[in-house]
Scaffold this motif. Structure first.
Motif, mmCIF file in Angstrom:
data_model
loop_
_atom_site.group_PDB
_atom_site.id
_atom_site.type_symbol
_atom_site.label_atom_id
_atom_site.label_comp_id
_atom_site.label_asym_id
_atom_site.label_seq_id
_atom_site.Cartn_x
_atom_site.Cartn_y
_atom_site.Cartn_z
ATOM 1 N N ASN B 69 0.813 -1.222 0.000
ATOM 2 C CA ASN B 69 0.000 0.000 0.000
ATOM 3 C C ASN B 69 0.844 1.269 0.000
ATOM 4 O O ASN B 69 0.417 2.305 -0.488
ATOM 5 C CB ASN B 69 -0.960 0.008 1.192
ATOM 6 N N LYS B 102 -1.412 -2.567 6.919
ATOM 7 C CA LYS B 102 -0.318 -3.267 6.251
ATOM 8 C C LYS B 102 0.919 -3.317 7.159
ATOM 9 O O LYS B 102 1.680 -4.279 7.123
ATOM 10 C CB LYS B 102 0.043 -2.550 4.939
ATOM 11 N N LYS B 138 -8.152 -7.466 6.090
ATOM 12 C CA LYS B 138 -7.833 -6.842 4.800
ATOM 13 C C LYS B 138 -8.744 -7.397 3.714
ATOM 14 O O LYS B 138 -9.273 -6.661 2.892
ATOM 15 C CB LYS B 138 -6.356 -7.080 4.442
#
Ligand code: SF4
Ligand code: SF4
Lengths: 177, 360, 295
Positions: B69, B102, B138
């Motif tokens: 990300n 992340k 996620k």
């Protein structure tokens, strides 16, 4: 002007013997970046020494062709230094033929890989690099890849994609859904 | 004593990715190191010049799955800066949520690998299990366990409703005490302590000399975190203390990461609590004028910096980035000097090196 | 050859080769290996670090120029017969990295692939499903057909992309934003044909994000593993038919209701009529309409 900005201009003037024009910008969050073009490639070495004296960290080095690839008339190497959150970029303008820059590795150990990298991607000679070998690019590939792309690309680029698509098409004709 | 040179590959180094080392040894001690990079060199910087800005968002997310990300979000920040776009506040917070989630998954993966290498297999599984909470979160919020596809030029591509926010808060709650427990284990458990304390030391002076970043730098006492030094996105409105240790050893690096994983939980909670209403992105197709710009962020492994040069078309003239692992590799030589060969895998993994990031 | 009679199927060993991946598929493989819930053990499968002991080879990454020598040498060490599984779109088609000077692209040009597991990255459940298929092949098509366990697919999973020609206006925005090179349009007599090749799709959803009409949407379908023979058949297809302008008769692509709804806020009988007009006739008509209204 902020303190860091004044100090940078002071040490650059001291190292290069003349006042350097640094364009300072602030992003939406107020984080500053300074942009300065040096007159001569050799100047980057004394400039880097002076910045090291200020405690600057060498953050990255970016080489590029200008303007974009097929029409390139020259190249640039931009050295990005970090001064506790402020980024200063010193840019060298270099010719297409016989581009040379001094190595900063004696001043900044972490310049080592950065220089080896742009050396293998562009036709730029790095003078005084302690260990100038290939880094990422396989020896079977021609050097200065970013510059050989025009003829090279017609040979390799897009070819595999086209081939795959022909196979996709063929499969649909044999086997229409 | 006899000097020999050995070549080590990914299997001997305990790495998921192909990287080779040429190690000089004296007896059973390391005295020199050459890193042989390039196995994962995919010519990505060049590829980005043949892809338009929209395609590059997805391509850059495939640079490395562990910090996936950080790349599109930093790239989008660079484009937005050039285009003079100020993204909606809700988008800023949602970018931070994506980055922090992340960070937790990345740090936990490294923590699991370190446990595995020191022979703590039960702990390894436990950490991987814990990480599954993050993986499932996620996948539930973003639609994929690794590549979130959260960013677009002008903001983000997801807009969690009250149900999604509750779900995420709940998942964070499930992480809290195990993360605390894990920190204590890495801090105190006898086996781990014996294996990691005083091992692979990088002093503060060496850290400065090599310009290392991220947890590797902070473990050596360097107070540098891009989220504080050059705030971006929502970070100027979130409260956290930069995690710092001083010993510069394997243990300190693990503790910094685990402290950051716990902190990331709090950062996401702050984001969700403060989440402003409104749009998540500006209208989609900006004009990006000719220019050059720098954008930075604190990726899980440290400072990530992007340089973008444009000419008014939607293809970059140059897109260059330097990942945090890049300067950290060179410092490995110092950390390994004098260490027994058997410790190489542990010390290498203690810098949480990313090869796909480095080679590009 | 095995002394152990129960279970009858011998344990199969898996060997992993990373040819230069983003590590996404590898990290997911590590999770697949570490966590019992994904059920590799139940399938009688385990990993080995020794290529000479392996039965199944799992390959990730797009094969870089630099890694080729090592990869092929390693691959050759795995004794025949072996079953080769390509994990992620990287080894199957080159994925996001196709056409780079440093990437050699589809692995099946260098070795014999048996099973493909598309995705970027595929979820562990998909990886297990593909490996199970490979194990069945190894056992001559016998063995348990797998019902993958694990985590149920969440509602907004980005799995197989689906396409509805009825909603497509052929603007090609999806192709413009697609980093996988997974979308092709072709002019045909009957209309414009659309093809999306799943073996090149990165599951990024950019096409659906930028599609103005909602013709492209991600589905929760994640199990796209297939035998190599089906590699080029894994597509999503449709034709946007050309119609004749109801006013001047010129061939045109229809204006879909989704777009009319966006442009005109609501669908009325009047706007519905506009859909069958070419852009020129539409302009004339709507300007005329507008003038009537303001009078
Ligand atoms: S298929 Fe996607 S996730 Fe897997 S290695 Fe390639 S880029 Fe990474
Ligand atoms: S999801 Fe859409 S945009 Fe992304 S790779 Fe697949 S087809 Fe292309």
């Amino acid at each position: 002007m902020h303190e860091v900005e004044a100090r940078v201009e002071l040490v650059l003037a001291g190292a290069l013997g003349a006042r350097q024009v640094v364009a300072w910008r602030r992003d939406v969050k107020g984080v500053a970046s300074g942009w300065c073009r040096l007159g001569e490639p050799e100047q980057v070495l004394p400039a880097a020494r002076a910045l090291a004296g200020l405690g600057a960290r060498l953050s990255m080095v970016s080489a590029s062709l200008v303007p974009a690839a097929p029409n390139a008339t020259g190249r640039e190497v931009a050295y990005h230094f970090d001064l506790d959150g402020t980024t200063l970029t010193l840019t060298l303008e270099l010719p297409l033929q016989g581009a040379r820059v001094p190595s900063l590795t004696p001043v900044y150990r972490n310049a080592d890989w950065q220089e080896r990298e742009f050396r293998e991607l562009y036709d730029i000679e790095v003078l005084g690099h302690p260990n100038p070998g290939r880094l990422f690019v396989d020896r079977s590939l021609e050097p200065a890849l970013f510059e050989r792309l025009i003829p090279y690309s017609t040979f390799i680029n897009g070819a595999s994609g086209e081939k795959l698509w022909r196979q996709v098409q063929a499969a649909q004709q044999e086997n229409p859904s | 004593m006899s000097r020999t040179v050995i070549t080590l590959g990914p299997r001997q180094l305990g790495l998921e990715e192909p990287m080779y080392f040429r190690v000089q040894t004296e007896g059973d001690r390391v005295c020199g190191l050459e890193v042989l990079a390039g196995q994962v060199h995919r010519g990505m910087e060049h590829l980005t010049l043949k892809r338009n800005f929209y395609q590059n968002i997805t391509l850059l997310e495939r640079l490395c799955s562990l910090c996936s990300n950080s790349h599109p979000s930093t790239f989008c920040t660079a484009l937005e800066e050039l285009a003079g776009m100020v993204i909606p506040p809700r988008a800023e917070y949602l970018r931070a949520v994506a980055d922090e989630i992340k960070r937790i998954a990345s740090h936990l993966f490294n923590c699991a690998v370190v446990a595995h290498i020191v022979g703590e297999h039960t702990l390894f599984r436990r950490v991987m299990e814990l990480r599954e909470i993050v993986q499932q979160s996620k996948e539930t919020i973003y639609g994929n366990r690794m590549d979130l596809a959260a960013n677009c030029i002008g903001g983000v591509r997801y807009d969690p409703d009250a149900g999604a926010i509750d779900y995420l808060k709940n998942q964070l709650e499930r992480l809290k005490s195990p993360l605390e427990e894990l920190y204590r284990v890495f801090e105190d458990a006898a086996v781990l302590r014996a294996a990691t304390e005083g091992v692979g030391v990088l002093t503060r002076e060496q850290a400065n000399e090599f310009g290392v970043v991220g947890p590797v730098a902070r473990a050596a006492g360097i107070d540098y975190d891009v989220r504080k030094k050059s705030p971006y996105g929502a970070y100027d409105r979130l409260s956290f203390q930069v995690a710092i240790e001083g010993a510069g050893d394997v243990r300190a690096r693990a503790l910094v990461r685990l402290a950051e994983a716990r902190q990331a939980v709090s950062l996401i909670e702050q984001c969700l609590d403060q989440l402003p209403n409104g749009p998540v992105a500006l209208a989609s197709f900006p004009e990006v004028p000719a220019g050059e710009v720098i954008a930075k962020s604190e990726a899980p492994r440290g400072e990530l910096i992007y340089y973008l040069k444009t000419d008014g078309t939607d293809l970059p003239v140059r897109l260059k980035w330097r990942v945090p692992s890049y300067p950290n590799w060179a410092a490995l030589g110092e950390m390994l000097k004098g260490e027994p060969v058997s410790r190489i895998p542990l010390i290498v993994n203690s810098i949480d090196p990313c090869i796909s990031c480095t080679d590009r | 050859m095995h002394t152990c009679k129960v279970p009858p199927a011998p344990k199969l060993r898996l060997y992993r080769i990373n040819t230069g991946s983003c590590n996404g598929c590898d990290v997911e493989l590590a999770a697949t290996e570490a966590l019992t819930r994904f059920g590799l053990e139940r399938l009688g499968l385990s990993f080995t670090a020794d290529p000479t002991q392996a039965d199944l080879v799992l390959i990730t990454g797009p094969l870089t120029v630099r890694s080729k020598g090592k990869v092929l040498a390693e691959y050759a060490q795995v004794p025949d017969p072996k079953i080769t599984v390509l994990i992620g779109v990287c080894p199957i088609s080159g994925g996001a990295f196709r056409d780079s000077y440093a990437v050699l692209g589809p692995l099946d040009e260098f070795l014999a692939a048996d099973v493909n597991i598309p995705g970027c990255p595929p979820r562990p459940e998909a990886i297990v499903a593909g490996i199970a298929e490979a194990a069945r092949l190894w056992r001559g098509g016998e063995g348990p057909q797998l019902a993958p366990a694990g985590f149920p697919a969440p509602a907004n999973l980005r799995g197989r992309m689906s396409y509805r020609a009825e909603a497509c206006v052929g603007c090609r925005m999806c192709q413009h934003v697609c980093a996988g090179g997974a979308i092709r349009f072709e002019e045909q007599e009957a209309g414009v044909s659309f093809t999306l090749w799943h073996n090149s799709c990165l599951f990024c959803g950019m096409c659906s994000h930028y599609c103005p009409t909602g013709a492209l949407t991600p589905t929760g379908e994640w199990n796209l593993a297939h035998p190599q023979a089906q590699k080029y058949q894994m597509v999503e297809q449709g034709v946007v038919p050309r119609i004749s302008c109801s006013c001047c008769g010129v061939p045109m692509l229809p204006v879909v209701p989704e777009l009319m709804r966006k442009g005109y806020r609501a669908l009325t009988r009047e706007t519905a009529q506009l859909q069958t007009l070419c852009s020129e006739c539409r302009q004339v008509r709507s300007i005329g309409g507008l003038q009537r209204c303001t009078k």
